[in-house]
Design a protein around this motif. Structure first.
Motif, mmCIF file in Angstrom:
data_model
loop_
_atom_site.group_PDB
_atom_site.id
_atom_site.type_symbol
_atom_site.label_atom_id
_atom_site.label_comp_id
_atom_site.label_asym_id
_atom_site.label_seq_id
_atom_site.Cartn_x
_atom_site.Cartn_y
_atom_site.Cartn_z
ATOM 1 N N PRO A 96 -72.928 42.090 116.054
ATOM 2 C CA PRO A 96 -73.431 43.412 115.700
ATOM 3 C C PRO A 96 -74.316 43.949 116.825
ATOM 4 O O PRO A 96 -74.765 43.192 117.685
ATOM 5 N N MET B 183 -69.428 26.112 109.333
ATOM 6 C CA MET B 183 -68.670 26.739 108.229
ATOM 7 C C MET B 183 -67.236 27.040 108.674
ATOM 8 O O MET B 183 -66.273 26.797 107.929
ATOM 9 N N ALA C 285 -70.000 37.097 97.434
ATOM 10 C CA ALA C 285 -70.170 35.828 96.712
ATOM 11 C C ALA C 285 -71.331 35.988 95.741
ATOM 12 O O ALA C 285 -72.370 36.544 96.105
ATOM 13 N N SER D 295 -82.279 40.519 108.345
ATOM 14 C CA SER D 295 -81.603 39.707 107.335
ATOM 15 C C SER D 295 -81.968 40.280 105.972
ATOM 16 O O SER D 295 -82.993 40.975 105.831
ATOM 17 N N SER D 296 -81.151 39.974 104.996
ATOM 18 C CA SER D 296 -81.423 40.493 103.647
ATOM 19 C C SER D 296 -82.767 39.987 103.138
ATOM 20 O O SER D 296 -83.517 40.728 102.500
ATOM 21 N N THR D 297 -83.088 38.723 103.446
ATOM 22 C CA THR D 297 -84.364 38.163 102.971
ATOM 23 C C THR D 297 -85.548 38.910 103.582
ATOM 24 O O THR D 297 -86.505 39.254 102.877
ATOM 25 N N THR E 188 -76.983 45.468 104.471
ATOM 26 C CA THR E 188 -77.877 46.092 105.463
ATOM 27 C C THR E 188 -77.028 46.868 106.479
ATOM 28 O O THR E 188 -75.802 46.718 106.515
ATOM 29 N N LYS F 281 -77.972 30.748 96.780
ATOM 30 C CA LYS F 281 -79.249 31.471 96.838
ATOM 31 C C LYS F 281 -79.587 31.980 95.430
ATOM 32 O O LYS F 281 -78.779 31.840 94.523
ATOM 33 N N TYR G 275 -64.239 39.871 104.918
ATOM 34 C CA TYR G 275 -65.620 39.795 105.411
ATOM 35 C C TYR G 275 -66.482 39.312 104.240
ATOM 36 O O TYR G 275 -66.842 40.085 103.369
ATOM 37 N N PRO G 276 -66.773 38.000 104.207
ATOM 38 C CA PRO G 276 -67.507 37.450 103.058
ATOM 39 C C PRO G 276 -69.012 37.404 103.291
ATOM 40 O O PRO G 276 -69.476 37.357 104.426
ATOM 41 N N GLY G 277 -69.759 37.371 102.206
ATOM 42 C CA GLY G 277 -71.206 37.212 102.312
ATOM 43 C C GLY G 277 -71.843 37.393 100.951
ATOM 44 O O GLY G 277 -71.159 37.700 99.971
ATOM 45 N N THR G 278 -73.148 37.236 100.930
ATOM 46 C CA THR G 278 -73.881 37.441 99.678
ATOM 47 C C THR G 278 -74.255 38.917 99.530
ATOM 48 O O THR G 278 -74.290 39.442 98.417
ATOM 49 N N VAL H 273 -71.026 45.185 111.415
ATOM 50 C CA VAL H 273 -69.940 44.191 111.504
ATOM 51 C C VAL H 273 -68.693 44.724 110.803
ATOM 52 O O VAL H 273 -67.568 44.627 111.321
ATOM 53 N N MET I 4 -65.313 23.758 108.794
ATOM 54 C CA MET I 4 -65.003 23.257 107.443
ATOM 55 C C MET I 4 -63.882 24.101 106.826
ATOM 56 O O MET I 4 -62.938 23.558 106.227
ATOM 57 N N PHE J 60 -65.984 37.428 94.615
ATOM 58 C CA PHE J 60 -65.111 36.258 94.517
ATOM 59 C C PHE J 60 -65.923 35.034 94.088
ATOM 60 O O PHE J 60 -67.122 34.957 94.336
#
Ligand code: COA
Length: 161
Positions: A119, A101, A36, A127-129, A14, A41, A6-9, A20, A104, A69
């Protein structure tokens, strides 16, 4: 043993991310939450701070590990011998970015599947922002992030207290 990444920044994690993650932890034998460093960002928190913030919140999931990673996600996933990447789809607006994504990543590594989970709808606009913006101006973020993350945000934005 089925293993997913489960990847993300996660800047910061949250309740939506944890929702998720909980679904992934039920579906897979092992889940690696992979942070990441920046993903293009400018994060508020360092990778080490993000790992530390996630830690206590995933302790309830015995099959979840937290790592950072660098580089291509698919290469990291293959090195971890993962079967899949899991991502959350909050709303239709997430779809195009996630679709591109996933395609790709499939082009780069055809053996690796991307799976999507939705979710709980109460997190569809989180969102985190947005959480950081609310925290920055002294708003209450306790419905969106765990207490240790809310505390870290208070420390990051002390000027509006
Ligand atoms: N609840 C709350 N917020 C959520 C969420 C959920 N369930 N799902 C996503 N989000 C939010 C995040 O908070 C984040 O908000 P922000 O943009 O305000 O910070 C946003 O949606 C997207 O974040 P996230 O899901 O963490 O993904 P990301 O875009 O930060 O990370 C990577 C993308 C790291 C997976 C991707 O850049 C990557 O794989 N990088 C490695 C390099 C690589 O392989 N690149 C090629 C990819 S094809």
């Amino acid at each position: 043993m089925r293993h997913c990444i489960y990847p993300g920044t996660f800047d910061p994690i949250t309740y939506g991310h944890l929702d998720v993650l909980g679904r992934a932890a039920k579906l897979f034998d092992r889940v690696t939450l992979a942070i990441a460093p920046s993903a293009g960002k400018t994060p508020l928190f360092t990778s080490a701070e993000r790992v530390a913030m996630v830690g206590p919140n995933v302790a309830i999931f015995p099959n979840v590990a937290v790592v950072t990673f660098e580089g291509l996600l698919v290469e990291f996933a293959m090195a971890q011998k993962a079967d899949a990447i899991i991502r959350g789809l909050r709303a239709l607006s997430d779809f195009e970015f996630e679709f591109n994504m996933a395609l790709m990543n499939r082009h780069l590594q055809p053996e690796l599947e991307t799976l999507f989970v939705m979710p709980n709808e109460q997190f569809s606009y989180t969102s985190s922002t947005l959480v950081k913006q609310v925290a920055k101006y002294g708003g209450d973020v306790s419905n969106f992030v765990p207490p240790n993350v809310a505390e870290a945000l208070r420390r990051a934005y002390p000027q509006n207290r």
